[in-house]
Design a protein around this motif. Structure first.
Motif, mmCIF file in Angstrom:
data_model
loop_
_atom_site.group_PDB
_atom_site.id
_atom_site.type_symbol
_atom_site.label_atom_id
_atom_site.label_comp_id
_atom_site.label_asym_id
_atom_site.label_seq_id
_atom_site.Cartn_x
_atom_site.Cartn_y
_atom_site.Cartn_z
ATOM 1 N N SER A 294 0.851 -1.196 0.000
ATOM 2 C CA SER A 294 0.000 0.000 0.000
ATOM 3 C C SER A 294 0.880 1.237 0.000
ATOM 4 O O SER A 294 2.088 1.149 0.205
ATOM 5 N N THR B 125 -2.249 8.288 0.851
ATOM 6 C CA THR B 125 -3.476 8.338 0.053
ATOM 7 C C THR B 125 -4.385 9.472 0.524
ATOM 8 O O THR B 125 -4.926 10.221 -0.293
ATOM 9 N N GLU C 44 1.153 4.208 -4.307
ATOM 10 C CA GLU C 44 1.651 2.829 -4.298
ATOM 11 C C GLU C 44 2.901 2.692 -5.184
ATOM 12 O O GLU C 44 3.742 1.832 -4.957
ATOM 13 N N ARG D 174 -11.030 2.485 -1.317
ATOM 14 C CA ARG D 174 -10.134 2.580 -0.163
ATOM 15 C C ARG D 174 -9.902 1.210 0.476
ATOM 16 O O ARG D 174 -10.824 0.433 0.628
ATOM 17 N N GLY D 175 -8.655 0.965 0.825
ATOM 18 C CA GLY D 175 -8.300 -0.316 1.439
ATOM 19 C C GLY D 175 -8.179 -1.452 0.433
ATOM 20 O O GLY D 175 -8.058 -2.618 0.797
ATOM 21 N N SER E 150 -5.900 -2.643 -1.448
ATOM 22 C CA SER E 150 -4.695 -3.473 -1.616
ATOM 23 C C SER E 150 -4.907 -4.896 -1.123
ATOM 24 O O SER E 150 -4.308 -5.835 -1.649
HETATM 25 N N1 ASP Z 1 -3.574 3.190 -0.187
HETATM 26 C C1 ASP Z 1 -4.947 2.850 -0.379
HETATM 27 C C2 ASP Z 1 -5.768 3.399 0.770
HETATM 28 O O1 ASP Z 1 -5.235 4.000 1.677
HETATM 29 C C3 ASP Z 1 -5.148 1.386 -0.539
HETATM 30 C C4 ASP Z 1 -4.827 0.567 0.669
HETATM 31 O O2 ASP Z 1 -4.234 1.040 1.632
HETATM 32 O O3 ASP Z 1 -5.176 -0.610 0.657
HETATM 33 O O4 ASP Z 1 -6.959 3.238 0.771
#
Ligand code: ASP
Ligand code: MG
Length: 431
Positions: free
Chosen positions: A41, A47, A74, A151-152, A154
């Motif tokens: 990430s 982000t 990333e 979001r999230g 990864s």
């Molecule tokens: N960097 C992205 C986020 O903060 C993806 C991730 O962290 O999974 O949402």
């Protein structure tokens, strides 16, 4: 030995020291004889910072450009991680989502993975290199534009790659030691769950536990890919997310050993909820349909719904439902527009509510679970505003200020706590 996919979250690679620490871990895995593919990430809060930047230059950043911007986060972490690994004397190559073959649809900001063609990753690990892949991003099959998975996301990249590469396991590293019986930030006696089913994990994630990206768990369940959730800051064994039969096997062993098998696996909470009450709805066929059609047409996902019994003298009823806070304004506007046509009296909006849920596969065969939960809440002086259930979950909506008390009460009522403080939060801002 087989292929291991490891995913490191932003808090694990927050700065140069973190990157070097993670690089060492990856090298250790390689030295143990595995072929290693790493998904990473963006560093720390990158982000969020990029989103803030976009909002400073434009009130409504175009989705295509926002994705292009966010994927840069990333790109930074994958390149520096590859450098740090090379510095330890091991071959490492970084790849963008597109280079790694992560093919998505064209929905910017919430793209779905439709195929993974990891030819370059296979070639890299075939040549004994460590492959580092940028998480959360892909490329659209139709527009050829760069997309992000939400979001999230990864976590989902990692599971999708693990499936495509037929890896033995997908390890997801964060700043806590695994999945806990409640968020250790508000329940200090939370215990680590050694094994949990995909279904329970899905319920926990959907009910606000910030453990894994929902879609990653769905993906893992579909392809039966075991996920090992653990901390990059310790060597401890984490939580295994596996199919229900594998959890049940362990539970029956425990029963044979006369250990008490837990009925409730964990308590989840969600602060991001809001509640809308449609007041004075005529009690006749088609009213609820018209209300929720208006909400649906505004592309809003709702959660719980409660309709009261209508008062005999007025023939009017109230309907309340919950939705994500961020969509409250849109829903209110959409409903206001149809007020006269539908004929309800008024709308009320409350965003100081939250949801607390108990989750456990064992509850489907154990009577009295709701009663015990509600008694615990009442003893803690928590008022229940709404209730919903599934086969393996009971959720309540409560005032936001009472979330913590509700979590603590439920956790104690189902004897989930440990005697010692087990949970360590190693890093991260929880942002
Ligand atoms: N960097 C992205 C986020 O903060 C993806 C991730 O962290 O999974 O949402
Ligand atoms: Mg992040």
């Amino acid at each position: 030995m087989g292929i291991v996919v490891q995913k490191y979250g932003g808090s694990s690679v927050a700065d140069a020291a973190g990157v070097k620490r993670v690089a060492q871990r990856i090298v250790n895995t390689k030295k143990a004889g595995h072929q290693v593919v790493v998904v990473v990430s963006a560093m720390g809060d990158t982000t969020d910072e990029l989103i803030d930047l976009a909002n400073e230059v434009s009130p409504l950043p175009p989705a295509r450009e926002l994705d292009m911007l966010l994927t840069a986060g990333e790109r930074i972490s994958m390149a520096v991680l590859a450098m740090a690994i090379q510095n330890l004397g091991h071959e490492a190559r970084s790849f963008t989502g597109s280079q790694a073959g992560v093919i998505t649809d064209a929905e910017h900001g919430k793209a779905k993975i439709i195929d993974v063609t990891p030819g370059r990753i296979e070639a890299a690990i075939g040549e004994d290199a460590i492959a580092i892949v940028a998480g959360f991003q892909g490329v659209s099959q139709t527009t050829k534009d760069i997309t992000t998975l939400g979001r999230g996301g990864s976590d989902t990249t990692a599971v999708a790659l693990a499936v495509a590469l037929k890896a033995d396991v997908c390890e997801i590293y964060s700043d806590v030691d695994g999945i806990f019986t409640a968020d250790p930030r508000i329940e200090p006696r939370a215990r680590k769950v050694p094994r949990i089913s995909y279904e329970e994990t899905l319920e926990m994630a959907a009910q606000g536990a910030k453990i894994l990206h929902l879609r990653c768990v769905e993906y893992a369940r579909r392809y039966d890919m075991p996920i090992h959730v653990r901390s990059s800051f310790s060597e401890k064994e984490g939580t295994w997310v596996v199919k229900a039969a594998d959890v049940a096997g362990v539970v029956s062993e425990e029963k044979e050993a006369h250990m008490e098998a837990a009925i409730i696996t964990g308590v989840a909470h969600d602060r991001s909820q809001a509640k809308i009450t449609v007041v004075g709805v005529p009690d006749k066929p088609g009213e609820a349909a018209a209300i929720f059609r208006a909400v649906a047409d505004a592309q809003i996902n709702i959660d719980m719904i409660v309709q009261n019994i209508s008062e005999a003298k007025t023939g009017l009823t109230d309907i309340s439902f919950t939705l994500p806070q961020g969509e409250g304004q849109t829903a209110m506007t959409a409903l206001d527009r149809v007020r006269e046509r539908i004929g309800f009296e008024s709308l009320q909006y409350d965003d100081s509510v939250g949801k607390v849920s108990i989750v456990g596969a064992g509850m489907s065969s154990a009577p009295g679970i709701s009663a015990r939960f509600f008694e615990a809440l009442s003893e803690a002086g928590v008022n229940i505003e709404m209730i919903s259930t599934s086969e393996i979950r009971v959720s309540v909506v409560v005032a936001e200020a009472q979330i913590e008390a509700a979590v603590n009460a439920a956790h104690a009522a189902f004897e989930l706590g440990s005697d010692e403080i087990e949970a360590v939060v190693y890093g991260g801002t929880g942002r």
